[in-house]
Design a protein around this motif. Sequence first.
Motif, PDB file in Angstrom:
ATOM      1  N   VAL A  13       4.779  -0.251   2.763  1.00 51.45           N
ATOM      2  CA  VAL A  13       5.151   0.200   1.627  1.00 51.45           C
ATOM      3  C   VAL A  13       5.773  -0.717   0.454  1.00 51.45           C
ATOM      4  N   TRP A  14       6.300  -1.957   0.972  1.00 51.77           N
ATOM      5  CA  TRP A  14       6.893  -2.926  -0.021  1.00 51.77           C
ATOM      6  C   TRP A  14       5.939  -3.861  -0.779  1.00 51.77           C
ATOM      7  N   TRP A  56       4.026   6.143   2.376  1.00 55.18           N
ATOM      8  CA  TRP A  56       5.434   6.075   2.730  1.00 55.18           C
ATOM      9  C   TRP A  56       5.645   6.610   4.302  1.00 55.18           C
ATOM     10  N   ASN A  57       6.271   5.706   4.853  1.00 52.93           N
ATOM     11  CA  ASN A  57       6.371   6.255   6.428  1.00 52.93           C
ATOM     12  C   ASN A  57       7.660   5.387   7.066  1.00 52.93           C
ATOM     13  N   LEU A  58       8.623   6.007   7.393  1.00 51.23           N
ATOM     14  CA  LEU A  58       9.757   5.513   7.738  1.00 51.23           C
ATOM     15  C   LEU A  58       9.622   4.917   9.012  1.00 51.23           C
ATOM     16  N   ASP A  71       7.217   3.064   9.774  1.00 50.91           N
ATOM     17  CA  ASP A  71       6.264   1.910   9.444  1.00 50.91           C
ATOM     18  C   ASP A  71       6.588   1.450   7.978  1.00 50.91           C
ATOM     19  N   LEU A  72       7.553   0.730   7.595  1.00 47.26           N
ATOM     20  CA  LEU A  72       7.778   0.574   6.341  1.00 47.26           C
ATOM     21  C   LEU A  72       7.362  -0.647   5.570  1.00 47.26           C
TER      22      LEU A  72
END
Length: 379
Positions: free
Chosen positions: A367-368, A359-361, A363-364
């Motif tokens: 995540v998905w 999880w990295n705001l 570089d999202l």
Amino acid sequence: MKGVEVLKKHRFVILGVDHFNTLGMVRSLGEAGIRPDVVLVEHYRMVKASKYVNNLYIASSIEQGLEYIISEYSREKEKPFLLTGSDPIISVIDRNYNRLIDKFYFFNAGEEGKISFLLSKKEQNMLAKSCGFNVPMFEEVCIGDKPTKVPYPLITKAIDSTVDDWKSQVYICHNENELADAYSHLKGERILLQQYIEKSNETGFNALSVNGGEETYLPLQLTYNETTEKSFGNLIYLFEPRDMELCEKIKNLIQKTHYCGIFSIDLLIGKDKKIYFLEVNFRNSGWSYPYTCAGVNLPILWAQSVLENHIDVEKVKIKKLPYSAIADYGVLATAFHRSFSEIVKSFKKIWKCDSRILWNLRDLGPVWPIIREFINNRF
């Protein structure tokens, strides 16, 4: 970071698999302003979604991926940097040392085939003993043979970590019957038997070396919040190394290998309080990215050090200590198989940490696909 503008004259190429190790290198370079080209072997869903990826190529095999890199990047004006975080891949790169050495900067031990030789658990154990490490008793045997040196309880290990699914070859055996049962599940012809040490924790270092191992930098040590019998946990803490004797042993070991590159070393803390050698990985580690978040960008620092023939530790600005990091993928994977309340608890646990593997705001994208995978598996 001082010196990054010089690095931008060089191409950075990552040969890897769709794993958090590869993603960590992509993010470490990307956050420093360098967008790497990525060659992924076979499977892909996560790394390709990172906003930091420049060009992406999908290879059918490690060998085919390396051939593509050689044909595509070997004529660059400035030598490209070639990085990896996989034992099978570094072994292939190592076996092509003579073809690569004049065209690329890459992790190496100064001669063709040396890293492949050093990936042997037996050779690593012998090397560690020569450097003064505590090494649990070990012997290499044919599958089916009884131990002649190692007492029970013992643990089975793959001869080296380049074999397929090598982690599945780990069995803890307390007697002859349990060993016979383990043999029935093992692949290949030979196996390493090693004395089983009851552990209280594990520890280790992610580090780098240059100039054929003559200069090694061990910026931060790590330890785990929780472990299992066969493996380590999902939560680590980084702290400043205090055991200088241990650090000297590690530097001595790397110097003897003549290794130049990013590496990690894993150690076991026994219930007897002694520190035991486990293994060295001659490539980037999955825990490398939390080091970047803490202020030690190993891919960038290694590249700078190679160009300068020296490790300039003044470039390192550590943010805070101790520093916590979590392999959130493993935590969430377990939670999604249980209940909604466990998922909520896991997210709370994850956000309490200083950094996360997935999880990295900033570089999202990666995540998905993982979240969708969790949801699909559950429902």
